[in-house]
Design an enzyme around this catalytic site. Structure first.
Site, PDB file in Angstrom:
ATOM      1  N   ASP A 118      40.176  45.353  37.622  1.00 40.14           N
ATOM      2  CA  ASP A 118      41.103  45.387  36.528  1.00 40.14           C
ATOM      3  C   ASP A 118      40.771  46.739  35.734  1.00 40.14           C
ATOM      4  O   ASP A 118      39.505  47.030  35.592  1.00 40.14           O
ATOM      5  CB  ASP A 118      40.756  44.172  35.658  1.00 40.14           C
ATOM      6  CG  ASP A 118      41.740  43.949  34.528  1.00 40.14           C
ATOM      7  OD1 ASP A 118      42.511  44.904  34.311  1.00 40.14           O
ATOM      8  OD2 ASP A 118      41.543  42.948  34.052  1.00 40.14           O
ATOM      9  N   ASP A 154      46.046  39.044  41.320  1.00 42.72           N
ATOM     10  CA  ASP A 154      45.255  38.174  40.613  1.00 42.72           C
ATOM     11  C   ASP A 154      46.346  37.211  39.478  1.00 42.72           C
ATOM     12  O   ASP A 154      47.551  37.741  39.687  1.00 42.72           O
ATOM     13  CB  ASP A 154      44.359  38.979  39.652  1.00 42.72           C
ATOM     14  CG  ASP A 154      43.170  38.243  38.847  1.00 42.72           C
ATOM     15  OD1 ASP A 154      43.178  36.852  39.234  1.00 42.72           O
ATOM     16  OD2 ASP A 154      42.264  38.890  38.249  1.00 42.72           O
ATOM     17  N   CYS A 204      43.994  35.467  44.339  1.00 43.00           N
ATOM     18  CA  CYS A 204      42.959  35.609  43.316  1.00 43.00           C
ATOM     19  C   CYS A 204      43.732  34.716  42.082  1.00 43.00           C
ATOM     20  O   CYS A 204      44.637  35.183  41.906  1.00 43.00           O
ATOM     21  CB  CYS A 204      41.942  36.606  42.922  1.00 43.00           C
ATOM     22  SG  CYS A 204      41.074  36.653  41.523  1.00 43.00           S
ATOM     23  N   ASP A 248      35.304  32.790  40.495  1.00 43.67           N
ATOM     24  CA  ASP A 248      34.740  33.653  39.340  1.00 43.67           C
ATOM     25  C   ASP A 248      33.167  33.468  39.368  1.00 43.67           C
ATOM     26  O   ASP A 248      32.412  34.247  39.141  1.00 43.67           O
ATOM     27  CB  ASP A 248      35.429  33.971  37.956  1.00 43.67           C
ATOM     28  CG  ASP A 248      36.365  34.775  38.149  1.00 43.67           C
ATOM     29  OD1 ASP A 248      36.720  35.608  39.190  1.00 43.67           O
ATOM     30  OD2 ASP A 248      37.096  34.716  37.065  1.00 43.67           O
TER      31      ASP A 248
END
Ligand code: DGJ
Length: 727
Positions: free
Chosen positions: A365, A476, A524, A546
């Site tokens: 990210d 994600d 994810c 995570d």
């Protein structure tokens, strides 16, 4: 193999070790006769006693009178005497929910009919047969077509249902199961996988109670909280003994899995879309496909059940079954830098990874729009020029010049209010115009029910994937759904939003994978928030959690293995103190716990000592020795971290020549006991050398006597591993 006895009107569905028997009663009702270990194809109708029950209406079939709720049924309905949960509810042309399905016809097909818009087990498989059973309710105005496919060597039966409108006015599908079946007793425990963000898939076992025992999701995703999986097991079932039914769904959205025990102590098992967040208008001539459900049965305990799921996944589920699949060893930038990077830092990060054996560097990210934190830019899939003034060229060249590939992070389903996309299309998020949409992680969800939204994200992602040499995408999804409404749907179709959303997501992934067949996609959702067979169809591995703390991961990975193979679980070695728990765990334990999955790293290599780097090289080369077993071998759970202070698992290669045992302690204790561990799955007659112990012993001894494992007392959270090699 599927056969039909005309005489007894009985279907026998068989896999290598199981039988599933269905009978057509004289009144056209489809009765469930048996699901369990393989039986001969005899007439077992004597076993189903139909009787009249008080406070229960009676119907006559031939000369017999009985109550519908005394029957074991295959696809029950509401309103005609069965008061248990229905498998389908259609509000028919008469406006009522009263339905009654009766046999119309059947076909036994070689192979498996395909669905066009949803993930599913392979359709081109040898030795696979499908029973297509057509049932009809002419009054409510629909047909239910039940599909059963036998995956022989996996001991899995897949089931799905198609609902067809057969009248000339719309009908409303209010709930629909992919599969339903009844069991004649209720002396079972149920095992489900519950959790939360960073604590996914913890194993919970509890006795069935009267009424409905159910798990579900209404979060718009399969969820961290309750995975779409359950085992229904005998009271005495353990990891290696006893009966276990396994139920799961190839689906990534809202689901319900319910197990109802009625007043006669029979058990009804159902799985399908969650009726609370679903309804569907079917116009004349239209049909609706449910997701595909997976059923398995084992009489050798929970490991047997899990191994059946692992087998069907790795041999018949989309990308997971690709014979050329190779899971790369990855290093991910997230825990190393979070949002705080630029080209210089990223280039250094990559160079520091050189010569360790890593295949792919993944930039997580923070590379797009103007994203410096999680408040902005989702939906703006163009390079953040302040951080990366030369685009990705310098970064990707650095990867290639140092012998590695490059991967990148996307969160395609989301939109930030602070984004160009939101400026242009404020109405593209999921929301209800009269209510202020609720943010979560400062973001809203894109309305993937709308083709123009899917097109826009597809085109933006293509621009990145076509411009640069990218071999890996981490996909994600970081919030759950609220304000469930779509501007693109009329009022009477708002109940379709959740399912249409998932169909839109699948469509987007499918288009990208068709256009970029060499790009490896990893799933994810804030870790393992969408760890399901639906996602695994497209993405053969998923970031398991995570929580990268090795001690927490023992439970998470152990639990995940109840349904999903180790190759599907992404496990990374991360820094200590761990960012989620603050715990410090030895580097070798972090490696040992992660190595038996799809492996990688999640820290800044530049901060490591020479010795730590050497240890990482050794871990990666060890993983290379193990990866064939991780991807194709058999996985055994040996010691439960939910029941003991330890955890152990074992991999065995297909040819039983190689095996690997991981044993870890979740706490240190003074004056620790020696742990005795019986191994599994070895050839009883082969000799295995265990270099760590300097012994060679025959498989029978290792399985019956086992290993004696003293706890190393020099470190906290110790672990040991054993290689078993046969010649
Ligand atoms: C959640 C994921 O699980 C993390 O690995 C990371 O990619 C962050 N999102 C980035 O926002």
């Amino acid at each position: 193999m599927i056969t039909f006895s005309l005489e007894t009107r009985t279907f026998y569905l068989e896999t290598k070790n199981t039988s599933y028997v269905i009978r057509i009663l004289d009144n056209g009702t489809i009765a469930h006769s048996f699901y369990g270990s393989r039986i001969p194809q005899e007439d077992i109708s004597y076993y189903n006693i139909f009787r009249e029950m008080s406070f229960s209406p009676q119907i006559s079939v031939g000369e017999n009178q009985f109550s519908p709720e005394s029957l074991l049924l295959e696809y029950p309905t509401f309103g005609r005497g069965d008061f248990r949960l229905p498998a389908v509810v259609v509000q028919g042309t008469d406006g009522t929910n009263v339905n009654e399905l009766q046999y119309v016809s059947h076909k036994i097909l070689n192979g498996k009919p395909a669905m066009s818009n949803m993930p599913q087990l392979d359709v081109n498989v040898e030795n696979v047969q499908t029973l297509e059973l057509v049932l009809r309710d002419a009054i409510a105005g629909y047909e239910a077509v039940l599909y059963y496919t036998t995956f022989d060597t996996s001991d899995v039966i897949s089931r799905r249902t198609v609902i067809r409108n057969i009248v000339d006015s719309p009908i409303l599908l209010k709930s629909v199961c992919s599969a339903s079946f009844d069991i004649e007793n209720s002396d079972f425990d149920m095992i489900t996988l519950h959790g939360s963000w960073a604590r996914e898939r913890h194993v919970e076992r509890y006795p069935l109670h009267h009424g409905t025992n159910s798990i579900d999701s209404r979060r718009g995703a399969s969820s961290h909280q309750l995975n779409p999986f359950a085992a229904i097991v005998g009271k005495d079932t353990t990891e290696f003994f006893g009966t276990a039914f396994g139920i799961s769904l190839i689906y990534s959205g809202d689901f319900r899995l319910s197990v109802e025990v009625d007043h006669s102590d029979t058990t009804r098992v159902q799985i399908g879309l969650n009726p609370e967040t679903f309804s569907w208008v079917l116009n004349p001539g239209e049909s609706f496909d449910t997701p595909e459900a997976l059923l398995t049965y084992s009489e050798v305990g929970l490991n047997g059940m899990s191994q059946n799921f692992h087998h069907v996944c790795r041999n018949h589920l989309g990308k997971c079954a690709d014979p050329n699949l190779r899971h790369p060893v990855v290093i991910n930038s997230w825990e190393a830098m979070y949002f705080d990077f630029d080209e210089t830092k990223m280039v250094k990060f990559i160079k520091d990874c050189t010569d360790l054996g890593i295949d792919t560097v993944v930039m997580d990210d923070g590379w797009f729009g103007h994203r410096d934190d999680d408040h902005s830019s989702l939906g703006d899939w163009f390079i953040y020029d302040k951080k990366l003034p030369n685009g990705l060229k310098e970064i990707i060249d650095t990867c290639h010049n140092n012998g590695m590939n490059f991967g990148i992070w996307f969160e395609p389903e989301m939109i930030s209010q602070d984004s160009k996309l939101f400026e242009l299309h404020p109405d593209w998020c999921i929301h209800i115009p009269s209510r202020k949409a609720i943010e979560s992680r400062n973001q809203l969800i894109l309305d993937m029910t709308r083709p123009e939204v899917v097109d826009c994200i597809f085109e933006q992602m293509c621009r990145i994937l076509s411009t640069y040499d990218i071999s890996y995408v981490k996909w994600d999804m970081n919030r759950h759904m609220t304000d469930n409404g779509s501007l693109a749907l009329p009022c009477n179709r708002q109940g379709e939003m959740g399912h249409r959303y998932i169909l839109g997501v699948y469509k987007l992934i499918q288009r990208l994978e068709e256009k970029y067949p060499n790009v490896f996609f990893e799933g994810c959702s804030g870790g393992g928030g969408r760890f399901d067979f639906g996602m695994l169809y497209y993405m053969p591995q998923i970031w398991t959690s995570d929580d990268s703390d090795a001690v927490e991961r023992l439970k998470i990975q152990y639990g995940t293995s109840f349904a999903y193979p180790p190759s599907a679980m992404v496990a990374h070695v991360s820094a200590c103190p761990n960012h989620q728990t603050g715990r410090t765990v030895p580097l070798d334990t972090r490696g040992n716990v992660a190595q038996t999955c799809s492996f990688g790293y999640e820290f800044d290599v530049g901060k490591l000592s020479y010795e730590e780097k050497e240890a990482i090289k050794a871990q990666i080369s060890k993983h290379r020795q193990l990866e064939d077993m991780v991807n194709h071998g058999t996985f055994y759970r040996l010691r439960s971290p939910f029941e003991t202070d330890c955890c152990a698992w074992q991999l065995v290669s297909d040819n039983q020549m190689q095996s690997y045992v991981m044993f870890a302690w979740r706490t240190s204790s003074p004056h620790p006991k020696v742990q005795y561990l019986k191994l599994q799955g070895l050839d009883p007659q082969k000799y295995y050398t265990i270099p760590q112990l300097g012994i060679t012993r025959i498989g029978a001894t290792l399985m019956r006597v086992g290993l004696a494992i003293p706890m190393p007392t020099t470190v906290d959270y110790p672990s040991v591993v054993f290689d078993l090699l046969s010649e």
